[in-house]
Write a protein that holds these residues in place. Sequence first.
Motif, PDB file in Angstrom:
ATOM      1  N   UNK A  58       0.831  -1.201   0.000  1.00  0.00           N
ATOM      2  CA  UNK A  58       0.000   0.000   0.000  1.00  0.00           C
ATOM      3  C   UNK A  58       0.869   1.256   0.000  1.00  0.00           C
ATOM      4  N   UNK A  59       1.917   1.256   0.809  1.00  0.00           N
ATOM      5  CA  UNK A  59       2.830   2.403   0.848  1.00  0.00           C
ATOM      6  C   UNK A  59       3.540   2.570  -0.491  1.00  0.00           C
ATOM      7  N   UNK A  60       3.953   1.454  -1.081  1.00  0.00           N
ATOM      8  CA  UNK A  60       4.605   1.493  -2.393  1.00  0.00           C
ATOM      9  C   UNK A  60       3.662   2.095  -3.436  1.00  0.00           C
ATOM     10  N   UNK A  61       2.426   1.641  -3.432  1.00  0.00           N
ATOM     11  CA  UNK A  61       1.435   2.145  -4.386  1.00  0.00           C
ATOM     12  C   UNK A  61       1.189   3.638  -4.220  1.00  0.00           C
ATOM     13  N   UNK A  62       0.926   4.089  -2.994  1.00  0.00           N
ATOM     14  CA  UNK A  62       0.585   5.498  -2.783  1.00  0.00           C
ATOM     15  C   UNK A  62       1.782   6.424  -2.966  1.00  0.00           C
ATOM     16  N   UNK A  63       2.981   5.973  -2.608  1.00  0.00           N
ATOM     17  CA  UNK A  63       4.171   6.790  -2.870  1.00  0.00           C
ATOM     18  C   UNK A  63       4.393   6.940  -4.378  1.00  0.00           C
ATOM     19  N   UNK A  64       4.181   5.862  -5.122  1.00  0.00           N
ATOM     20  CA  UNK A  64       4.340   5.925  -6.578  1.00  0.00           C
ATOM     21  C   UNK A  64       3.275   6.817  -7.208  1.00  0.00           C
ATOM     22  N   UNK A  67       4.251  10.518  -6.548  1.00  0.00           N
ATOM     23  CA  UNK A  67       5.343  11.012  -7.387  1.00  0.00           C
ATOM     24  C   UNK A  67       4.902  11.167  -8.839  1.00  0.00           C
ATOM     25  N   UNK A  68       4.223  10.165  -9.374  1.00  0.00           N
ATOM     26  CA  UNK A  68       3.792  10.217 -10.774  1.00  0.00           C
ATOM     27  C   UNK A  68       2.786  11.342 -10.997  1.00  0.00           C
ATOM     28  N   UNK A  69       1.779  11.427 -10.144  1.00  0.00           N
ATOM     29  CA  UNK A  69       0.723  12.420 -10.376  1.00  0.00           C
ATOM     30  C   UNK A  69       1.207  13.853 -10.211  1.00  0.00           C
ATOM     31  N   UNK A  70       2.221  14.071  -9.410  1.00  0.00           N
ATOM     32  CA  UNK A  70       2.731  15.425  -9.198  1.00  0.00           C
ATOM     33  C   UNK A  70       3.850  15.778 -10.170  1.00  0.00           C
ATOM     34  N   UNK A 101       7.509   5.373 -11.368  1.00  0.00           N
ATOM     35  CA  UNK A 101       6.762   4.251 -10.810  1.00  0.00           C
ATOM     36  C   UNK A 101       7.667   3.424  -9.900  1.00  0.00           C
ATOM     37  N   UNK A 102       8.913   3.230 -10.327  1.00  0.00           N
ATOM     38  CA  UNK A 102       9.853   2.437  -9.536  1.00  0.00           C
ATOM     39  C   UNK A 102      10.595   3.261  -8.487  1.00  0.00           C
ATOM     40  N   UNK A 106      11.203   4.401  -2.973  1.00  0.00           N
ATOM     41  CA  UNK A 106      12.527   4.741  -2.431  1.00  0.00           C
ATOM     42  C   UNK A 106      12.663   6.239  -2.140  1.00  0.00           C
ATOM     43  N   UNK A 107      12.110   7.073  -3.010  1.00  0.00           N
ATOM     44  CA  UNK A 107      12.178   8.510  -2.782  1.00  0.00           C
ATOM     45  C   UNK A 107      11.340   8.901  -1.567  1.00  0.00           C
ATOM     46  N   UNK A 108      10.165   8.312  -1.429  1.00  0.00           N
ATOM     47  CA  UNK A 108       9.325   8.582  -0.269  1.00  0.00           C
ATOM     48  C   UNK A 108       9.990   8.150   1.032  1.00  0.00           C
ATOM     49  N   UNK A 109      10.657   6.995   1.009  1.00  0.00           N
ATOM     50  CA  UNK A 109      11.371   6.521   2.200  1.00  0.00           C
ATOM     51  C   UNK A 109      12.511   7.477   2.545  1.00  0.00           C
TER      52      UNK A 109
END
Length: 132
Positions: A58-64, A67-70, A101-102, A106-109
């Motif tokens: 879930x965290x991977x999905x929402x972080x991606x 990043x993508x949407x912004x 997407x990938x 990692x950027x969010x972490x």
Amino acid sequence: MKTKHWCSERNERFIADMTWDQVLHARLMGAALMVPVARPYGLWRDWLMTRASEHRGSKLLWDSIALISFQVPIYAAIIAFSGASGDGMVRGTLGAALMMLFLGRPYGAFLNVVRKLFGLPPGGDKLMSLNS
């Protein structure tokens, strides 16, 4: 961050088919925009991360998604303004979206580590405010 820069540069030159002068223009414009968009991105990410559960997926999905949407619309504008057009514009934007997407989690972490260094809660735990 060096990896992200290297990938973006290659994306612009070889996937979007931009000239080296156009790549330089895009990189300079992107660097100049990093500071003014950092705070809005942090707020956007915080807001989206409130939807993530404690599960890693879930965290991977929402972080991606954050990043993508912004960042993809900003990136598309940068390469368009720098000279990409037509097929190159589409390929460049899709290439950047795939990288993000990938790189989203990692950027969010990384952002959460920086927040921890400054005594702030991780993204999504509490919306940040200039007054708090």
